[in-house]
Design an enzyme around this catalytic site. Structure first.
Site, PDB file in Angstrom:
ATOM      1  N   HIS A 181       5.017  -5.505  -5.549  1.00 52.63           N
ATOM      2  CA  HIS A 181       6.451  -5.595  -5.272  1.00 52.63           C
ATOM      3  C   HIS A 181       6.826  -6.863  -4.629  1.00 52.63           C
ATOM      4  O   HIS A 181       8.290  -7.099  -4.489  1.00 52.63           O
ATOM      5  CB  HIS A 181       6.591  -4.305  -4.033  1.00 52.63           C
ATOM      6  CG  HIS A 181       6.518  -4.690  -2.666  1.00 52.63           C
ATOM      7  ND1 HIS A 181       5.450  -4.076  -2.107  1.00 52.63           N
ATOM      8  CD2 HIS A 181       7.013  -5.507  -1.613  1.00 52.63           C
ATOM      9  CE1 HIS A 181       5.085  -4.476  -0.719  1.00 52.63           C
ATOM     10  NE2 HIS A 181       6.648  -5.341  -0.663  1.00 52.63           N
ATOM     11  N   ASP A 221       0.038  -1.517  -5.757  1.00 47.66           N
ATOM     12  CA  ASP A 221       0.670  -2.367  -5.254  1.00 47.66           C
ATOM     13  C   ASP A 221       0.097  -3.745  -4.958  1.00 47.66           C
ATOM     14  O   ASP A 221       0.016  -4.227  -3.901  1.00 47.66           O
ATOM     15  CB  ASP A 221       1.391  -1.961  -4.001  1.00 47.66           C
ATOM     16  CG  ASP A 221       2.539  -2.755  -3.657  1.00 47.66           C
ATOM     17  OD1 ASP A 221       3.056  -3.656  -4.504  1.00 47.66           O
ATOM     18  OD2 ASP A 221       3.203  -2.830  -2.611  1.00 47.66           O
ATOM     19  N   SER A 262       5.005  -8.780   3.642  1.00 50.07           N
ATOM     20  CA  SER A 262       4.152  -8.100   2.505  1.00 50.07           C
ATOM     21  C   SER A 262       3.342  -8.993   1.722  1.00 50.07           C
ATOM     22  O   SER A 262       3.516  -9.976   1.387  1.00 50.07           O
ATOM     23  CB  SER A 262       5.274  -7.318   1.560  1.00 50.07           C
ATOM     24  OG  SER A 262       5.997  -6.539   2.261  1.00 50.07           O
TER      25      SER A 262
END
Length: 677
Positions: free
Chosen positions: A85, A115, A210
């Site tokens: 992402h 992911d 992230s």
């Protein structure tokens, strides 16, 4: 011992206890500092801050935006692990190393289901190229323990690399049903929670963390930070991330098996210790061909006993199926009506959940091909057709009656089948080859309904916008309202007052503040603000270059001014334009009124940006509609022809950076675009 002595003893005991506690806290802090320094020494040089120009589709266009995230270098040749992402839709990627050096990177592969993504640094783009990079090593996430101390590293909020620490609180977290369940976290059509069980920890993380590593006391990567829930961080286990990363580095993608079942936990009323409940079997799937039915309990798959009483156990079964070799016959044991059945199942390749979106500018849409998983979810028998992912309002498809919508599937154009996006583009090219505009009949699916609509392709002839230019009075005026006339001692007078003289009035015939009451002895019947168009309308009735007698009141005296009205200047709608689809802007020559509105001299050179599309390369460089381009990469711009020539040369040269010199309302600045060619 009396009461006083007892009290003093108690106070002394408390003081000694507090001193011991303070020393313990100080010792813990010192130990923490030692641990942090040890971990930082091993991992910090491998941390990267990732800056991305990412693409997404909206309103019939591919749009772009700046995003950021974190990553860790995992090999000396510059492979970096991060989240899908963060970089999944990347057009361009730059990484900032721990020493603040910036280096470009390429997207090697990405996996939405877990992911995880891999990018690779390009050392030749650095100011001082290096032969190898500092890198971190993987740890074993299967050896982790609840309560174990961990460190979260990354670049929250796109700031420089940071580190926070905490402890592990859960090793097998799934998204609770109360907030959506396992299938609620979707990325590009994939339910991440269907295969990932997160490591939960309380090391502080924020947006931008992230893709950053979760690290143990030995400086090993034991997870990749991904989500935050209720103030806690969630990391993808290192063993899962490493397995995916290795495949992405080797192949650029991850191969998985598909059998065509959907499973859930055993019902509360079912007292079995083992098995998962089959809730759905796809028609024509390997599971159906093997004889598996909805309601069956799968108790063994390819020799592995299956546990499925709890939500946390379902991702384990899904991962077991996905990791089974493709085109392999595997034994499956199911329970049906309390009877055990031994079945044989041949696996198939799973494929992508979603294809990439593409702009189809002539239709005003973005669209993509269908995948096998799409056909399953849409309950279609075939992948034929083109899926519409966004529609431009006012575009050909948006204006069609009925209009096309997101989710519609185009199946035929002018009676010819459309198998995929390439077929649609070829057919469009053929249909519009001989005409500027053409209307085609489009057949499309909307859910299970079959619709027809008419879509007009192509552009209207812009020459039809040209208009005959009439006379013009080169000044700005206001209405001489009744109260204003009375205040000026001109009670009963009607007309207009000059508020601004344009450069074309250079002969001194008129002055600022002049009040015009008649044109060729005809009264200007304007006395309130609603009469603002009376004077311009009267002017337009004259032929250009015709002499007109103006009755003017100046300094309280009435006088006549005989003035030859000039031809109205060319309006902005008729100025020559140039459209650059790659950088997504439209530029035009400046009209006389543009320069007047911007207080620029009439000999000012440049090209005015008629449109800068949101999410385009120019927009990302912070350039806006109505800015004026003065130069591109040092080449001066006189007009639109210069912009076209420069941009065509840039498309051939494909530089990594394009510098625009821009004027915006009284100030000049340089803006740098860094496009993906």
């Amino acid at each position: 011992m009396n009461i006083s002595q007892r009290c003093w003893c108690l106070v002394l005991v408390v003081m000694l206890f507090l001193q011991a506690q303070e020393k313990t806290v100080q010792q813990d802090q010192a130990n923490n500092q030692v641990e942090i320094r040890k971990v930082m020494k091993k991992v910090y040089p491998a941390l990267v801050r990732i800056s991305v120009v990412t693409a997404f589709v909206a309103q019939g266009r591919e749009q772009k935006a700046f995003t950021s995230g974190s990553g860790a270098i995992i090999s000396p040749d510059g492979y970096v692990v991060t989240n899908h992402h963060v970089v999944g839709g990347a057009k361009r990627i730059w990484c900032t190393l721990s020493n603040k050096e910036e280096v470009e990177a390429d997207l090697i592969g990405t996996d939405a289901l877990c992911d995880i993504a891999i990018i690779k640094l390009k050392p030749w783009t650095m100011r001082v190229p290096v032969r190898s990079f500092a890198h971190a090593s993987w740890g074993d996430s299967n050896e982790l323990k609840i309560g174990q101390k961990v460190f979260a590293m990354g670049s929250p909020g796109a700031i420089s690399q940071t580190v926070t620490y905490g402890i592990i609180g859960n090793l097998n977290m799934v998204i609770p049903k109360a907030i959506g369940g396992r299938n609620s976290f979707m990325l590009d059509g994939e339910a991440v929670g269907s295969i990932v069980r997160w490591i939960i920890h309380d090391a502080t993380i924020f947006g931008g963390n992230s893709g950053g590593p979760l690290v143990d006391l030995d400086g090993k990567i034991i997870g990749i930070n991904e989500i935050g829930i209720a103030g806690l961080g969630g990391a993808i286990p290192a063993n899962t991330a490493k397995r995916v990363a290795d495949s992405l580095i080797k192949k650029g993608y991850v191969e998985r098996t598909w059998i065509g079942t959907r499973v859930q936990t055993l019902l509360k009323s079912d007292q079995r210790l083992y098995g998962v409940l089959v809730s759905n079997v796809t028609k024509g799937s390997p599971a159906e061909e093997a004889g598996i039915q909805s309601g069956d309990i799968v108790v063994e798959f390819n020799g592995t006993r299956i546990s499925g009483r709890y939500e946390e156990q379902i991702p384990v079964f899904n991962a077991l199926v996905f990791d089974t070799p493709i085109d392999t016959e595997v034994p499956v044991t199911v329970m049906r009506n309390d009877k055990e059945l031994k079945l044989k199942l041949t696996t198939r390749a799973r494929g992508k959940a979603k294809e990439l979106d593409h702009e189809v500018l002539s239709w005003g849409i973005t669209a993509r091909n269908l995948t096998k998983l799409n056909t399953v979810r849409l309950r279609r028998d075939s992948k034929k057709g083109v899926f519409i992912s966004s529609v431009r309002p006012g575009g050909p498809c948006g204006q069609a009656k009925p209009s096309l919508r997101v989710g519609d599937i185009i199946t035929k154009i002018s009676g010819m089948e459309v198998n995929d996006l390439n077929a649609m583009l070829e057919l469009t090219k053929k249909l519009t080859a001989e005409k500027k505009t053409t209307t085609v009949v489009v057949e499309f699916e909307r859910r299970k309904d079959q619709y027809l609509t008419a879509v007009q392709l192509g552009e209207e002839d812009k020459d039809s916008w040209a208009r005959a230019r009439k006379a013009w009075f080169p000044a700005k005026v206001q209405v001489l309202t009744t109260p204003l006339a009375k205040a000026l001692g001109l009670e009963g007078k009607k007309g207009v007052r000059i508020t601004r003289l344009y450069p074309q009035l250079t002969d001194g015939d008129f002055r600022l503040g002049d009040i015009i009451t008649h044109l060729n002895e005809v009264s200007i019947d304007a006395s309130n603000t609603s009469h603002s168009e009376v004077f311009p309308t009267m002017i337009r009735r004259f032929r250009a270059r015709k002499k007109v007698d103006f009755t003017v009141i100046r300094d309280g005296k009435e006088l006549k001014v005989n003035y030859k009205l000039p031809k109205s200047p060319k309006p902005s709608a008729e100025m020559k334009t140039y459209v650059n689809e790659h950088f997504e802007f439209t530029v035009r020559n400046m009209a006389v009124m543009d320069k007047i509105a911007l207080n620029l001299p009439q000999d000012y050179k440049g090209a005015l940006l008629k449109e800068v599309r949101t999410g385009g390369w120019l927009s990302l460089a912070r350039i806006r509609t109505n800015d004026i381009l003065l130069s591109i990469n040092g080449e001066k711009i006189q007009n639109v022809n210069d912009v076209k020539k420069i941009m065509e040369n840039l498309h051939k040269e494909k530089p990594s950076s394009v510098v625009f010199y821009v004027y915006r309302r009284g100030t000049h600045f340089y803006a740098e675009a860094r496009p993906k060619w």
